[in-house]
Write an enzyme that holds these catalytic residues in place. Structure first.
Site, PDB file in Angstrom:
ATOM      1  N   LEU A  24       2.380  -1.041   5.315  1.00 41.23           N
ATOM      2  CA  LEU A  24       1.860   0.005   5.677  1.00 41.23           C
ATOM      3  C   LEU A  24       2.811   1.152   5.850  1.00 41.23           C
ATOM      4  O   LEU A  24       3.920   0.977   6.588  1.00 41.23           O
ATOM      5  CB  LEU A  24       1.070  -0.269   6.976  1.00 41.23           C
ATOM      6  N   THR A  76       0.835  -1.125  -0.013  1.00 42.26           N
ATOM      7  CA  THR A  76      -0.077  -0.131  -0.007  1.00 42.26           C
ATOM      8  C   THR A  76       0.931   1.315   0.107  1.00 42.26           C
ATOM      9  O   THR A  76       2.133   1.229   0.448  1.00 42.26           O
ATOM     10  CB  THR A  76      -0.909   0.166   1.173  1.00 42.26           C
ATOM     11  N   VAL A 132       6.562  -2.558   7.779  1.00 41.02           N
ATOM     12  CA  VAL A 132       6.534  -1.084   8.022  1.00 41.02           C
ATOM     13  C   VAL A 132       7.267  -0.506   6.679  1.00 41.02           C
ATOM     14  O   VAL A 132       8.490  -0.860   6.507  1.00 41.02           O
ATOM     15  CB  VAL A 132       6.884  -0.490   9.033  1.00 41.02           C
ATOM     16  N   LYS A 133       6.516   0.447   5.870  1.00 38.94           N
ATOM     17  CA  LYS A 133       7.216   0.678   4.849  1.00 38.94           C
ATOM     18  C   LYS A 133       7.824   2.216   4.988  1.00 38.94           C
ATOM     19  O   LYS A 133       7.414   3.064   5.408  1.00 38.94           O
ATOM     20  CB  LYS A 133       6.089   0.914   3.607  1.00 38.94           C
ATOM     21  N   ILE A 134       9.065   2.365   4.768  1.00 37.15           N
ATOM     22  CA  ILE A 134       9.885   3.454   4.797  1.00 37.15           C
ATOM     23  C   ILE A 134      10.684   3.651   3.650  1.00 37.15           C
ATOM     24  O   ILE A 134      11.484   3.030   3.083  1.00 37.15           O
ATOM     25  CB  ILE A 134      11.079   3.106   6.187  1.00 37.15           C
TER      26      ILE A 134
END
Length: 359
Positions: free
Chosen positions: A106, A42, A137-139
């Site tokens: 996310l 996402t 976790v998207k970074i």
């Protein structure tokens, strides 16, 4: 065996680059998983479209409006529920693969792209709020993001690194992952429980490079159009092999650490003159992931052709292509930074519009 399943048999996971409450409520996500989709990604633009277009969020938004929350807190409440439900739907894939597949991503707020401490704090908070083992976790791969990735990996956080556009980004992100695992191992942590994917964006390369080649206008320049994305991916995969299947990672491998998978992102073809699967069929490889938007996933399921190891084909040709671009004055490291900043700006704009919906 359908093409999605055939890609998995060849070592590549196919993920869906989309998530919405309707996708879950109508059973579409469950059907994708049954057909072999092994993950979900996402971003702010995806959630903006989902909330703006979907009636499924109205009851929840109405209820949240009665609470003393900021627009961002309302947004997070909405999407965390979606992510939790998606994590639960795909959990059997996670369990069957022993944590190799079955993840949902996310993203932290785009406003934190240059804020290392803020990124670390947000990642910890989102991870705790979702409370699912199969969350990534998207970074973004900014300088601050890379430092945050090292810290978080050292704490055992599984991460999807986004907005990577150059071999420099690939090297920086891989190094941060490895250093983070070293710290985790030194602290007595279980490195086998950490998963990381490094998302290299592809179609945006050809959009930018083609435009510059057309401005040059020579026959030699025009002959190079439509190849930069695949060439970059093939070179990135060679970097991946050298690092994660080389001697430098062997000690971590012995402790159960997983290689950081290359993930191909921005895989929807933007130029209709090109194949609709130009970022899919040539990039099948072991321990890779390809995240596909709905239209590209449908095209792949309909007429995709799968041959194992296509990402390792014509490696010399990929290097020659990059060299030819450089000879024309195109600096891919400089352009990669430009593309990353453009991507951050697009996500920030989408995030701003998203917060207008939840204000």
């Amino acid at each position: 065996m359908n093409p999605i399943q055939a890609a998995r048999a060849a070592g590549q996971q196919v993920w869906l680059d989309n998530l919405s409450r309707a996708l879950i409520n109508e059973g579409l996500l469950a059907r994708h998983i049954e057909n072999g989709v092994a993950g979900v990604t996402t971003n702010p633009a995806i959630f903006h479209k989902a909330i703006a277009d979907g009636h499924d969020y109205r009851p929840a938004l109405d209820a949240l409006n009665g609470e003393n929350l900021s627009a961002e807190q309302r947004y997070e409440r909405l999407v965390i529920e979606d992510v939790q439900r998606a994590c639960d739907l795909i959990r059997p894939v996670f369990d069957a693969s022993q944590g190799d597949a079955g993840y949902v991503s996310l993203e932290v707020s785009p406003a934190l792209a240059d804020d290392e401490a803020g990124t670390v704090a947000a990642a910890r908070r989102l991870r705790a709020a979702v409370a699912r083992d199969n969350l990534l976790v998207k970074i973004p791969a900014t300088a601050a993001g890379v430092r945050a990735i090292e810290t978080l990996t050292g704490e055992g956080v599984s991460i999807n690194v986004t907005l990577m556009f150059s071999l420099g980004h690939v090297d920086a992100v891989a190094g941060a992952y490895q250093r983070g695992l070293d710290k985790l191992a030194a602290a007595g942590g279980d490195v086998s429980r950490v998963r990381s994917v490094a998302s290299v964006f592809l179609s945006r390369w050809d959009s930018l490079i083609d435009k510059q080649l057309e401005e040059i206008g020579s026959d030699a320049a025009l002959a190079l159009r439509g190849q930069a994305g695949v060439a970059l991916a093939r070179q990135a995969y060679q970097r991946y092999l050298a690092r994660f299947h080389g001697a430098g990672f062997a000690a971590l491998t012995a402790k159960g650490a997983r290689p950081q998978s290359m993930l191909w992102a921005s895989t929807g073809t933007k130029n209709t003159a090109y194949s609709d699967l130009m970022y899919v069929e040539p990039l099948i490889g072991a321990e890779t992931v390809n995240t596909l938007p709905d239209a590209t996933l449908a095209a792949f399921a309909d007429h995709g052709q799968v041959r194992a190891g296509t990402v390792t084909e014509d490696v010399d040709g990929a290097a020659a292509h990059i060299a030819a671009l450089a000879a024309l004055g195109l600096d891919l490291e400089v352009l990669g930074e430009r593309l990353q900043q453009d991507g951050l700006a697009q996500f920030a704009t989408a995030f701003g519009k998203l917060l207008e919906l939840t204000a």
